[in-house]
Design an enzyme around this catalytic site. Structure first.
Site, short mmCIF file in Angstrom:
data_model
loop_
_atom_site.label_atom_id
_atom_site.label_comp_id
_atom_site.label_asym_id
_atom_site.label_seq_id
_atom_site.Cartn_x
_atom_site.Cartn_y
_atom_site.Cartn_z
N MET A 296 11.25 23.00 1.72
CA MET A 296 10.66 22.06 0.75
C MET A 296 11.70 21.51 -0.22
O MET A 296 11.70 20.33 -0.54
CB MET A 296 9.53 22.74 -0.01
N TYR B 11 14.88 29.84 6.77
CA TYR B 11 13.66 30.50 7.24
C TYR B 11 13.72 30.69 8.74
O TYR B 11 14.09 29.78 9.48
CB TYR B 11 12.43 29.63 6.93
N LYS C 132 0.84 -1.21 0.00
CA LYS C 132 0.00 0.00 0.00
C LYS C 132 0.87 1.25 0.00
O LYS C 132 2.07 1.17 0.31
CB LYS C 132 -0.93 -0.03 1.22
C1 LIG Z 1 -0.31 -1.94 6.67
C2 LIG Z 1 -0.91 -3.19 7.08
C3 LIG Z 1 -0.11 -4.32 7.32
C4 LIG Z 1 1.39 -4.30 7.32
O1 LIG Z 1 1.86 -3.73 8.51
P1 LIG Z 1 3.44 -3.65 8.84
O2 LIG Z 1 3.49 -3.07 10.20
O3 LIG Z 1 4.02 -2.72 7.81
O4 LIG Z 1 3.98 -5.00 8.73
C5 LIG Z 1 -0.76 -5.51 7.58
N1 LIG Z 1 -2.12 -5.57 7.64
C6 LIG Z 1 -2.92 -4.50 7.44
C7 LIG Z 1 -4.39 -4.64 7.52
C8 LIG Z 1 -2.35 -3.28 7.16
O5 LIG Z 1 -3.13 -2.22 6.97
#
Ligand SMILES: *Cc1c(COP(=O)(O)O)cnc(C)c1O
Length: 398
Positions: free
Chosen positions: A311, A263, A37
């Protein structure tokens, strides 16, 4: 001359190595759903997914159906599970591409069934049981009802049962013991009802490295495969960092004592100083909390960040680094000579999570993939054996 302003190297051999470590810890025959993800935590979901599939993962986990479709467009054929929720518009295209979904409510169930029926497709769903996370997921006492509804739905297939653990120490936390008990009870009752499904999955990285019991048949690691853990758990030292972040010195300047930098002039030279400007900032993954406190590697030594990280630019004090010249490589994350800045160190220094560091490496930073020829293929559970069809529910004669 270094061709890039700033770049992130992504070491596919390190990914393969980490997958092998995860596989060894999870146990023989346990399948891995590689979590990709948020663009694989900033590493580039398409490249990571393709390589993980070559390394034998059982499937991929994403946060949204848009992410799933990006992988399908790039030719990824492995099972993909959307762990998060579904938004109306996304359902049809995702089903068409055989994307699987976490399911947490009867309302989502009805919607999926409707769309799947209209298109003549089967939607594979993973019942998400909320055992303590409190965000998505059906509460355990309603899980059986939802399982019965899935069984009754003509166009839904139960592909998995899952829950998510809240503690960053995984199985070492008391809360995880309670979560596992609640989840185990749902799994037992589902089995007792004669339900069958493909994957039972709970363990994230923290659970894999704290030897969760039971590990069930499938695990869902993310951060560990990228080389870090959310807490100092056993086995951490076996993991290898996958991403490094580098830039180059584009300007060197000698300034008199009293010269302010950045800044808000939060740093003022106390002595005649030599400053090095790096053309990367928070849009490229340097946390602003490193302003006046982080270090960057130059010629194998640490140079302090001075003034506010902005940035596009970060300034270093190189007064004590006489050899530095314009065009020198600067390492924000990774190895230079005998020195190394790990993801964990950088996150600790910045006061944020390791996940946030790699996720904040912006889109304008090219990802340069290295390695990928070496495969250390983790043994996986075989795909499920063919089984007798479950009888379809009786049609009413009316
Ligand atoms: C992000 C996520 C993981 C992975 O988690 P890690 O801590 O990166 O291993 C597993 N299950 C779900 C549902 C997640 O959202």
């Amino acid at each position: 001359m270094i061709p890039e302003r700033v770049w992130a190297e992504v070491d596919l051999d390190a990914l393969a190595h980490n997958l092998a470590v995860v596989r060894r810890r999870a146990g023989a025959g346990v399948g891995i759903v590689q979590i990709v993800k948020a663009d694989a935590y900033g590493h580039g979901a398409v490249a990571i997914a393709h390589h993980a599939v070559r390394c034998g993962v059982a499937g991929l986990g994403v946060g949204t159906s848009g992410e799933a479709l990006e992988l399908r467009d790039a030719g990824v054929r492995a099972p993909i599970v959307v762990l998060g929720t579904l938004v109306e518009d996304e359902v049809s295209a995702a089903l068409h591409h055989q994307v699987e979904f976490g399911l947490h409510s009867s309302d989502r169930l009805r919607r999926l069934e409707e769309v799947a029926a209209a298109r003549g497709l089967i939607a594979r769903v993973h019942l998400n049981v909320d055992t303590g996370m409190g965000r998505l997921g059906v509460l355990p006492d309603r899980a059986l009802e939802l399982l019965e509804d899935i069984r009754a739905a003509r166009h839904l297939e139960l592909a998995g049962i899952m829950t998510h653990v809240t503690a960053s120490e995984g199985a070492f936390a008391d809360s995880t013991v309670a979560q596992m008990a609640a989840f185990g009870a749902v799994v037992e009752r589902a089995r007792a009802l004669g339900l069958r499904w493909r994957w039972t999955h709970v363990a994230n990285s923290a659970c894999v490295f704290s030897d969760l019991e039971p590990m069930y048949d499938t695990v869902r690691p993310g951060i560990a495969t990228y080389g870090a853990l959310p807490a100092p758990l056993p086995g951490r030292e076996e993991l290898r960092g996958v991403m490094s972040l580098s830039s180059q010195v584009v300007f060197l300047k000698d300034v008199p004592a009293g010269t302010p930098v950045g800044y808000g002039a939060t740093w003022v030279a106390e002595r005649a100083s030599r400053l090095a400007t790096l053309p990367l900032g928070f849009a490229d993954g340097v946390p602003t909390s490193l302003s006046n406190r982080g270090t960057v590697l130059l010629r194998g030594r640490r140079a302090p960040i001075i003034g506010r990280v902005n940035m596009d630019y970060t300034v270093l004090d190189v007064t004590d680094h006489p050899g530095v010249v314009v065009g020198d490589r600067a390492t924000i994350l990774g190895v230079d000579g005998d020195e190394r800045i790990t993801l964990e160190e950088l996150a600790a220094e910045a006061g944020c999570m390791t996940y946030e560091v790699t996720c904040s490496v912006g889109r304008r930073v090219p990802r340069l993939y290295r390695g990928g020829e070496q495969l250390s293929v983790p043994a996986q559970a075989l795909p499920e054996a063919p089984r007798a069809p479950t009888p379809a529910p009786q049609e009413s004669p009316l």
